[in-house]
Scaffold this active site. Structure first.
Site, PDB file in Angstrom:
ATOM      1  N   ASP A  89      33.845  54.445  66.364  1.00 52.85           N
ATOM      2  CA  ASP A  89      33.993  55.352  65.230  1.00 52.85           C
ATOM      3  C   ASP A  89      35.095  56.377  65.476  1.00 52.85           C
ATOM      4  OD1 ASP A  89      31.957  53.937  64.111  1.00 52.85           O
ATOM      5  OD2 ASP A  89      30.518  55.591  64.014  1.00 52.85           O
TER       6      ASP A  89
ATOM      7  N   HIS B 288      26.745  52.014  63.993  1.00 51.80           N
ATOM      8  CA  HIS B 288      27.497  53.174  64.443  1.00 51.80           C
ATOM      9  C   HIS B 288      27.670  53.103  65.950  1.00 51.80           C
ATOM     10  CE1 HIS B 288      26.884  56.024  60.806  1.00 51.80           C
ATOM     11  NE2 HIS B 288      26.705  54.768  60.430  1.00 51.80           N
TER      12      HIS B 288
ATOM     13  N   ASP C  16      33.329  61.421  68.342  1.00 53.09           N
ATOM     14  CA  ASP C  16      32.116  61.145  67.581  1.00 53.09           C
ATOM     15  C   ASP C  16      30.936  61.146  68.548  1.00 53.09           C
ATOM     16  OD1 ASP C  16      30.686  60.393  65.141  1.00 53.09           O
ATOM     17  OD2 ASP C  16      30.368  58.467  66.126  1.00 53.09           O
TER      18      ASP C  16
END
Length: 243
Positions: free
Chosen positions: A156, A151, A7
């Site tokens: 993630d 995030h 990610d």
């Protein structure tokens, strides 16, 4: 098979407008099992941090100011990714346009998109009614995402690795209950890959011993000639060992 679930976090939505990567997180999995081997780095984007992006990931311009630029970590990142491993990401086209834009800036070979697996596309095929965000998929599969207040690339990627395994059928697919000399057939899975299924070469042999079969026959004989059990037993089509 080695795959890298990854990610990125960025300053915005489009590298062609000057947006840059600020964080990369990668998780290695082998045969759909996380190995614990990870790659994680914060990156100085060499530009300001828009407020909207900061609200998503919480990475400020000040925090990133002393972090390495992408050119300084590119070789290490590409070494971790390797030449042949599949790259797995959620909404992969977003991450890959940033990865390849950064690689192009430092004169590295861009990553071929045929190496990329998009978990969002898989999720949409499996769950066409959605929702299919990472949080929604964690909820669907009972994956704990309580640490995900904002995030973060590594967190993630770790969550996505668990989601990816579930999207492919869950951890039980890794249990090898079939001997390697049994015949196997192939079928297509949801993501278009081949899945091996065992095919039993011959029926299982009867499990009744001769003495058990004789005792059962004697019991049926005592019931008389006009019972359904006797008629079944006397049928020429009924194999011995089945009652």
């Amino acid at each position: 098979m080695r795959e890298i679930v990854f990610d990125t976090e960025t300053t915005g939505f489009d590298p062609e407008n000057g947006d840059r990567i600020v964080e990369i997180g990668c998780v290695e999995i082998l045969n759909q099992v996380p190995t614990g081997n990870t790659f994680h780095v914060y990156i100085n984007p060499e530009r300001d941090m828009p407020q909207g992006a900061f609200e998503v990931h919480g990475l400020s311009e000040e925090f990133l100011s002393d972090k390495p630029v992408f050119a300084a970590i590119a070789e290490e990142f590409m070494s971790f990714v390797g030449d042949g491993s599949k790259l797995v990401a959620h909404n992969a086209s977003f991450d890959m346009k940033f990865i390849n834009a950064e690689l192009k800036k430092v004169n590295f070979t861009e990553v071929s998109l045929d190496r990329v697996v998009d978990t969002l596309a898989i999720a949409r095929r499996r769950h066409p009614m959605g929702p299919n965000s990472l949080d929604a998929l964690c909820s669907r599969y009972g994956i704990d995402n309580s640490r995900r207040e904002k995030h973060g690339a590594l967190l993630d990627a770790e969550l996505l690795a668990d989601v990816y395994i579930e999207l492919l059928g869950g951890r039980q697919r890794g249990f090898d209950l079939v001997s390697h000399d049994e015949t196997a057939s192939q079928r297509a899975s949801d993501d278009g890959r081949s899945v091996t299924q065992a095919v039993r070469p011959s029926p299982l042999p009867p499990r009744l011993t001769d003495s058990e079969e004789a005792a059962h026959k004697a019991f049926v004989d005592r019931l008389g000639d006009n019972t359904i059990w006797q008629r079944i037993w006397d049928s020429e089509d009924t194999p011995r060992g089945v009652s």
